[in-house]
Design a protein around this motif. Structure first.
Motif, PDB file in Angstrom:
ATOM      1  N   SER A  75       5.370   4.077   1.356  1.00  0.00           N
ATOM      2  CA  SER A  75       5.084   2.773   0.770  1.00  0.00           C
ATOM      3  C   SER A  75       5.420   1.694   1.794  1.00  0.00           C
ATOM      4  O   SER A  75       6.519   1.676   2.351  1.00  0.00           O
ATOM      5  N   TYR A  76       4.458   0.817   2.035  1.00  0.00           N
ATOM      6  CA  TYR A  76       4.663  -0.262   3.004  1.00  0.00           C
ATOM      7  C   TYR A  76       4.375  -1.612   2.369  1.00  0.00           C
ATOM      8  O   TYR A  76       3.407  -1.765   1.617  1.00  0.00           O
ATOM      9  N   VAL A  77       5.223  -2.575   2.677  1.00  0.00           N
ATOM     10  CA  VAL A  77       5.059  -3.953   2.219  1.00  0.00           C
ATOM     11  C   VAL A  77       4.925  -4.833   3.453  1.00  0.00           C
ATOM     12  O   VAL A  77       5.746  -4.764   4.372  1.00  0.00           O
ATOM     13  N   ALA A  85       0.863  -1.185   0.000  1.00  0.00           N
ATOM     14  CA  ALA A  85       0.000   0.000   0.000  1.00  0.00           C
ATOM     15  C   ALA A  85       0.893   1.225   0.000  1.00  0.00           C
ATOM     16  O   ALA A  85       1.893   1.275   0.722  1.00  0.00           O
ATOM     17  N   GLU A  86       0.564   2.204  -0.824  1.00  0.00           N
ATOM     18  CA  GLU A  86       1.386   3.411  -0.895  1.00  0.00           C
ATOM     19  C   GLU A  86       0.531   4.627  -1.224  1.00  0.00           C
ATOM     20  O   GLU A  86      -0.578   4.509  -1.751  1.00  0.00           O
ATOM     21  N   THR A  87       1.082   5.789  -0.919  1.00  0.00           N
ATOM     22  CA  THR A  87       0.407   7.043  -1.241  1.00  0.00           C
ATOM     23  C   THR A  87       1.432   8.164  -1.235  1.00  0.00           C
ATOM     24  O   THR A  87       2.575   7.983  -0.792  1.00  0.00           O
ATOM     25  N   THR A 125      -0.795   8.882  11.540  1.00  0.00           N
ATOM     26  CA  THR A 125      -2.101   8.294  11.221  1.00  0.00           C
ATOM     27  C   THR A 125      -2.075   7.656   9.843  1.00  0.00           C
ATOM     28  O   THR A 125      -2.617   6.560   9.627  1.00  0.00           O
ATOM     29  N   LEU A 126      -1.429   8.335   8.897  1.00  0.00           N
ATOM     30  CA  LEU A 126      -1.341   7.821   7.530  1.00  0.00           C
ATOM     31  C   LEU A 126      -0.528   6.528   7.475  1.00  0.00           C
ATOM     32  O   LEU A 126      -0.888   5.586   6.758  1.00  0.00           O
ATOM     33  N   LYS A 127       0.541   6.458   8.216  1.00  0.00           N
ATOM     34  CA  LYS A 127       1.359   5.242   8.267  1.00  0.00           C
ATOM     35  C   LYS A 127       0.528   4.047   8.748  1.00  0.00           C
ATOM     36  O   LYS A 127       0.603   2.950   8.181  1.00  0.00           O
ATOM     37  N   ASN A 174       9.291   1.363   3.330  1.00  0.00           N
ATOM     38  CA  ASN A 174       9.919   1.950   2.140  1.00  0.00           C
ATOM     39  C   ASN A 174       9.635   3.448   2.021  1.00  0.00           C
ATOM     40  O   ASN A 174       9.693   4.006   0.945  1.00  0.00           O
ATOM     41  N   GLU A 175       9.336   4.109   3.129  1.00  0.00           N
ATOM     42  CA  GLU A 175       8.979   5.526   3.041  1.00  0.00           C
ATOM     43  C   GLU A 175      10.196   6.373   2.677  1.00  0.00           C
ATOM     44  O   GLU A 175      11.325   6.074   3.055  1.00  0.00           O
ATOM     45  N   THR A 176       9.966   7.429   1.919  1.00  0.00           N
ATOM     46  CA  THR A 176      11.041   8.331   1.497  1.00  0.00           C
ATOM     47  C   THR A 176      10.613   9.759   1.737  1.00  0.00           C
ATOM     48  O   THR A 176       9.441  10.099   1.617  1.00  0.00           O
ATOM     49  N   PHE A 177      11.593  10.606   2.067  1.00  0.00           N
ATOM     50  CA  PHE A 177      11.334  12.029   2.271  1.00  0.00           C
ATOM     51  C   PHE A 177      12.240  12.811   1.315  1.00  0.00           C
ATOM     52  O   PHE A 177      13.342  13.217   1.672  1.00  0.00           O
ATOM     53  N   PRO A 178      11.792  13.048   0.076  1.00  0.00           N
ATOM     54  CA  PRO A 178      12.625  13.752  -0.897  1.00  0.00           C
ATOM     55  C   PRO A 178      12.838  15.205  -0.519  1.00  0.00           C
ATOM     56  O   PRO A 178      12.037  15.796   0.200  1.00  0.00           O
TER      57      PRO A 178
END
Length: 234
Positions: free
Chosen positions: A224-226, A34-36, A148-150, A187-191
């Motif tokens: 993004s989480y797996v 699931a990702e956003t 909350t989103l996580k 898999n979260e990223t903070f560009p």
């Protein structure tokens, strides 16, 4: 001889116990994702103010206190709490002796400002003497509801894994049993922010007008989480 027989009996008993403890259940291993993407709504800005000499004359120095007052007043006018402005660094405050010896010695001071609306930032920096602004820069940013989103994404990833396992098992005429194992992969990223121009960092010591405001485009924060799962097959 008796000792050998005893050892053999212990070894045979251990092997039998291990065989009884072995997990012989039929299992299926699947992953769910699931990702956003979200737009940052908290921005931290670095600001550096520096004293300067009007027309190069040390008797016409613009003091750091005057510049700081301009910054505080601009923040209040923008409706931002003063608690959102903190001092991050000082330069020159430990060299009072140097200031007495050298009238041209210039003090600088660095701040960190938290804003939620960059339009307010344009008004703030425009109210400060441009020649006293050494630079401004985006320090970092965040999203206020990220925890909350996580949680929501992890649940969705787990549900996706279960749905996948269900249709795969049912395709073979079996039924999905209870979950045996769950492993989370983050898999979260903070560009970093992307700028339309390179003027966000403004060196305005020699500027004759207000520091130009930069138009900024933020890359969205991608989460993004797996979820790796193992289910029993009935």
């Amino acid at each position: 001889m008796k000792n050998l027989l005893a050892l053999a009996f212990v070894a045979l008993f251990s092997i039998s116990a291990m065989a009884q403890q072995a997990d012989l259940r039929k299992k299926i291993s699947v992953s769910g994702t699931a990702e956003t993407e979200v737009t940052p709504d908290i921005i931290y800005i670095s600001i550096s103010l520096k004293e300067y000499l009007k027309d190069g004359n040390s008797k016409k120095k613009v003091e750091i206190n005057e510049l700081e007052t301009q910054l505080y007043n601009a923040i209040q006018s923008a409706g931002i709490s003063k608690e959102n402005l903190t001092i991050s660094n000082l330069s020159g405050y430990n060299t009072a002796t140097e200031k007495k010896k050298n009238p041209d010695f210039l003090v600088s001071k660095q701040y960190r400002l938290k804003v939620t609306d960059l339009n307010k930032w344009n008004a703030i920096i425009g109210a400060v003497d441009a020649k006293g602004v050494a630079y401004t820069n985006i320090d970092s940013y965040d999203y206020s509801k990220i925890e909350t989103l996580k949680k929501e994404l992890k649940i969705k990833a787990l549900q996706a894994a279960k749905a996948k396992a269900t249709y795969l098992v049912e395709a073979l005429g079996n039924q999905l049993g209870s979950v045996i194992d769950i492993q989370e992969i983050n898999n979260e990223t903070f560009p970093q922010p992307v700028y339309r121009t390179n003027m966000m960092m403004v060196r305005s010591a020699a500027a004759d007008t207000a520091a130009p405001s930069a138009e900024i485009d933020f890359k969205q924060i991608k989460l993004s989480y797996v979820m790796n799962t193992v289910f029993e097959i009935k």
